[in-house]
Design a protein around this motif. Structure first.
Motif, PDB file in Angstrom:
ATOM      1  N   LYS A  15     -19.822   9.409  36.767  1.00  0.00           N
ATOM      2  CA  LYS A  15     -20.312   8.694  35.519  1.00  0.00           C
ATOM      3  C   LYS A  15     -19.895   7.183  35.639  1.00  0.00           C
ATOM      4  O   LYS A  15     -20.949   6.534  35.369  1.00  0.00           O
ATOM      5  N   ALA A  18     -22.423   5.977  38.138  1.00  0.00           N
ATOM      6  CA  ALA A  18     -23.846   5.933  37.560  1.00  0.00           C
ATOM      7  C   ALA A  18     -24.148   4.580  36.872  1.00  0.00           C
ATOM      8  O   ALA A  18     -24.879   3.900  36.878  1.00  0.00           O
ATOM      9  N   ALA A  19     -22.871   4.290  36.031  1.00  0.00           N
ATOM     10  CA  ALA A  19     -23.225   3.415  35.216  1.00  0.00           C
ATOM     11  C   ALA A  19     -23.148   1.716  35.900  1.00  0.00           C
ATOM     12  O   ALA A  19     -23.798   0.918  35.480  1.00  0.00           O
ATOM     13  N   ARG A  21     -23.993   1.259  38.832  1.00  0.00           N
ATOM     14  CA  ARG A  21     -25.531   1.316  39.632  1.00  0.00           C
ATOM     15  C   ARG A  21     -26.451   0.853  38.766  1.00  0.00           C
ATOM     16  O   ARG A  21     -27.412   0.090  38.967  1.00  0.00           O
ATOM     17  N   ALA A  22     -26.462   1.455  37.487  1.00  0.00           N
ATOM     18  CA  ALA A  22     -27.170   1.106  36.548  1.00  0.00           C
ATOM     19  C   ALA A  22     -27.228  -0.240  36.239  1.00  0.00           C
ATOM     20  O   ALA A  22     -28.339  -1.002  35.641  1.00  0.00           O
ATOM     21  N   ALA A  23     -26.181  -0.880  36.116  1.00  0.00           N
ATOM     22  CA  ALA A  23     -25.678  -2.269  35.927  1.00  0.00           C
ATOM     23  C   ALA A  23     -25.897  -3.335  36.985  1.00  0.00           C
ATOM     24  O   ALA A  23     -26.020  -4.482  36.975  1.00  0.00           O
ATOM     25  N   GLY A  24     -26.703  -2.890  38.294  1.00  0.00           N
ATOM     26  CA  GLY A  24     -26.948  -3.508  39.383  1.00  0.00           C
ATOM     27  C   GLY A  24     -25.829  -3.508  40.273  1.00  0.00           C
ATOM     28  O   GLY A  24     -25.913  -4.479  41.515  1.00  0.00           O
ATOM     29  N   ASP A 207     -17.440   0.702  29.960  1.00  0.00           N
ATOM     30  CA  ASP A 207     -18.421  -0.141  30.133  1.00  0.00           C
ATOM     31  C   ASP A 207     -17.931  -1.593  30.221  1.00  0.00           C
ATOM     32  O   ASP A 207     -18.230  -2.337  31.125  1.00  0.00           O
TER      33      ASP A 207
END
Length: 227
Positions: A15, A18-19, A21-24, A207
């Protein structure tokens, strides 16, 4: 952008990756522990007036015995823990967003005098009620420390901080070539000193930890920055 090394066990590791990678960012999974259930004996539910959960792992690994306490109001630490408890059919009465230190006022708020804390083998003593270990985080042997060089390691716990320092030192790596981002002051302190950079998440959640890690620039050899 620096690589971020995620040390926490599964399923949280995936998780967090993934977070990132979602943030670049670039994420590499390097779990230091594996969470496993351990045998435990459920006490009489009549002796408890609330169920304390400081990790979603307690719900995941407690087994069917946890159903005996499903009628108790749950005091959870963290939104993930609360959601996991609700998904298991429990009623969450209060949620703390910090750490186990948030629990005494939450328990007082719901009037609990005899809480049952289902937790991990290594846990913080709340000083109230009964604590029973239902899972353990076992160290994974043979972890390859090479990916840590030139990267930032995300430290989700004090145990992870201690183990990270041990692995780096045993491998003969220079801490000055590795940065860390810690989720709590305890996790930061456990990792020790000498890192290229050492930053602290403003609040103990995933986060903000990821954001703190992404804020670190290239390491400065021999430097030691804290925030």
């Amino acid at each position: 952008m620096r690589r971020l090394i995620v040390l926490r066990p599964e399923p949280g590791n995936a998780k967090t990756c993934a977070a990132i990678r979602a943030a670049g960012g670039e994420a590499i999974a390097l779990p230091l522990f594996e969470v496993r259930p351990i045998d435990w004996l459920a006490p009489d539910p009549a002796g408890s007036d609330a169920l304390v959960l400081t990790s979603a792992n307690a719900v995941r690994h407690a087994g069917p015995q946890i159903e005996r306490f499903a009628h108790l109001p749950v005091v959870a630490v963290g939104a993930v823990t609360a959601r996991t408890a609700e998904a298991a059919g429990m009623s969450v009465a209060a949620v703390g967003e910090g750490d186990a230190g948030d629990l005494p006022p939450l328990l007082a708020r719901i009037g609990s005098l005899a809480p049952l804390h289902l937790t991990g083998r290594e846990h913080r003593d709340l000083g109230a009620g009964c604590a029973i270990a239902v899972y353990a985080s076992e160290a994974i042997e043979g972890v390859d420390a090479a990916p840590l060089v030139g990267a930032t390691a995300l430290v989700h716990s004090a145990r992870a901080g201690e183990r990270l320092a041990q692995i780096v030192d045993v491998a003969g790596l220079d801490r000055a070539g590795i940065a860390i981002a810690a989720i709590s002051p305890a996790a930061l302190a456990a990792a020790g000193e000498g890192w290229a950079a050492a930053v602290l998440a403003p609040v103990p959640r995933d986060d903000p930890l990821i954001a703190a890690a992404l804020s670190i620039d290239r390491p400065v050899a021999g430097g030691d920055k804290t925030a």
